[in-house]
Design an enzyme around this catalytic site. Structure first.
Site, short mmCIF file in Angstrom:
data_model
loop_
_atom_site.label_atom_id
_atom_site.label_comp_id
_atom_site.label_asym_id
_atom_site.label_seq_id
_atom_site.Cartn_x
_atom_site.Cartn_y
_atom_site.Cartn_z
N ASP A 8 0.88 -1.18 0.00
CA ASP A 8 0.00 0.00 0.00
C ASP A 8 0.92 1.23 0.00
O ASP A 8 2.15 1.10 -0.14
CB ASP A 8 -1.00 -0.04 1.16
CG ASP A 8 -0.39 0.26 2.52
OD1 ASP A 8 0.85 0.42 2.61
OD2 ASP A 8 -1.14 0.34 3.51
N CYS A 66 3.16 -2.94 4.01
CA CYS A 66 2.31 -1.79 4.31
C CYS A 66 3.07 -0.94 5.34
O CYS A 66 4.28 -1.12 5.49
CB CYS A 66 0.92 -2.21 4.77
SG CYS A 66 0.86 -3.21 6.26
N THR A 68 2.95 -0.90 8.67
CA THR A 68 3.45 -1.71 9.78
C THR A 68 3.71 -3.18 9.40
O THR A 68 4.37 -3.90 10.14
CB THR A 68 2.39 -1.76 10.91
OG1 THR A 68 1.19 -2.33 10.36
CG2 THR A 68 2.11 -0.38 11.47
N GLY A 69 3.13 -3.62 8.31
CA GLY A 69 3.18 -5.04 7.93
C GLY A 69 2.06 -5.84 8.58
O GLY A 69 1.77 -6.97 8.18
N MET A 72 -1.32 -6.16 6.26
CA MET A 72 -1.05 -7.10 5.16
C MET A 72 -1.02 -8.53 5.68
O MET A 72 -1.53 -9.45 5.02
CB MET A 72 0.29 -6.77 4.49
CG MET A 72 0.24 -5.54 3.60
SD MET A 72 -0.85 -5.78 2.19
CE MET A 72 -0.24 -4.48 1.09
N HIS A 99 10.66 -23.30 10.13
CA HIS A 99 9.65 -23.90 11.01
C HIS A 99 8.22 -23.76 10.49
O HIS A 99 7.41 -24.66 10.68
CB HIS A 99 9.71 -23.27 12.40
CG HIS A 99 10.97 -23.61 13.15
ND1 HIS A 99 11.10 -23.41 14.51
CD2 HIS A 99 12.14 -24.14 12.75
CE1 HIS A 99 12.31 -23.80 14.90
NE2 HIS A 99 12.97 -24.23 13.84
N HIS A 134 7.91 -30.04 12.38
CA HIS A 134 7.22 -28.82 11.95
C HIS A 134 6.10 -29.13 10.97
O HIS A 134 5.11 -28.42 10.92
CB HIS A 134 8.23 -27.83 11.36
CG HIS A 134 9.32 -27.48 12.32
ND1 HIS A 134 9.08 -26.84 13.51
CD2 HIS A 134 10.65 -27.75 12.30
CE1 HIS A 134 10.21 -26.69 14.17
NE2 HIS A 134 11.19 -27.25 13.46
#
Ligand code: RB5
Length: 151
Positions: A8, A66, A68-69, A72, A99, A134
């Site tokens: 964004d 974006c 802050t992340g 998204m 992992h 994992h």
């Protein structure tokens, strides 16, 4: 490796830099799903096509940026089959591949600087899932998707 990338307005400048680095330094293929400037847009509109195309196997990995992340990451994780990881440090970049087999990387353009973002991206794109115990955990997450996310 084929990578789908989008951002964004809060992540636009970092996207441009990361896109260039992936092509020029890692020699990987990148397709840009926008945005194309600093005008305010809605991050889910950019998370969705990338997440859908990664989930469908059209791209190997996705990168979403974006401010802050966080937005998204929340949006991408709504798409079945997506394991989006919000990463702002090098250790997490490696371990979320090993992992979590994360298939989408999200970062905050207003949180980290360009050099750390470049290193995170390089490590994330070149680290492999280690499987073993994992895989069992990812199977449990997939079962949660089946139970709560429907089609
Ligand atoms: C946009 O102002 C901002 O909310 C967005 O880039 C992101 O940080 C959302 O999580």
């Amino acid at each position: 490796m084929r990578i789908a990338i989008a951002a964004d307005h809060g992540g636009y400048e970092l996207k441009e830099l990361i896109k260039k680095m992936i092509v020029e330094e890692l020699g990987m293929e990148v397709e840009d799903f926008g945005c194309q400037g600093l005008e305010s847009v809605d991050y889910p509109d950019y998370a969705l096509p990338v997440a859908e195309k990664v989930a469908a196997g059209e791209f190997d990995r996705g990168i979403l940026i974006c401010g802050t992340g966080i937005g998204m990451s929340i949006a991408a994780n709504k798409v079945k089959g997506i394991r989006a990881a919000l990463v702002h440090d090098l250790y997490s970049a490696k371990v979320t591949r090993e992992h979590n087999d994360s298939n989408v990387l999200t970062m905050g353009g207003r949180i980290i600087g360009p050099e750390i973002a470049r290193e995170i991206t390089k490590i994330w794109l070149t680290s492999e899932f280690t499987g073993g115990r994992h895989s069992r955990r990812l199977d449990k997450i997939a079962a949660m998707e089946e139970k709560y996310c429907g089609e």
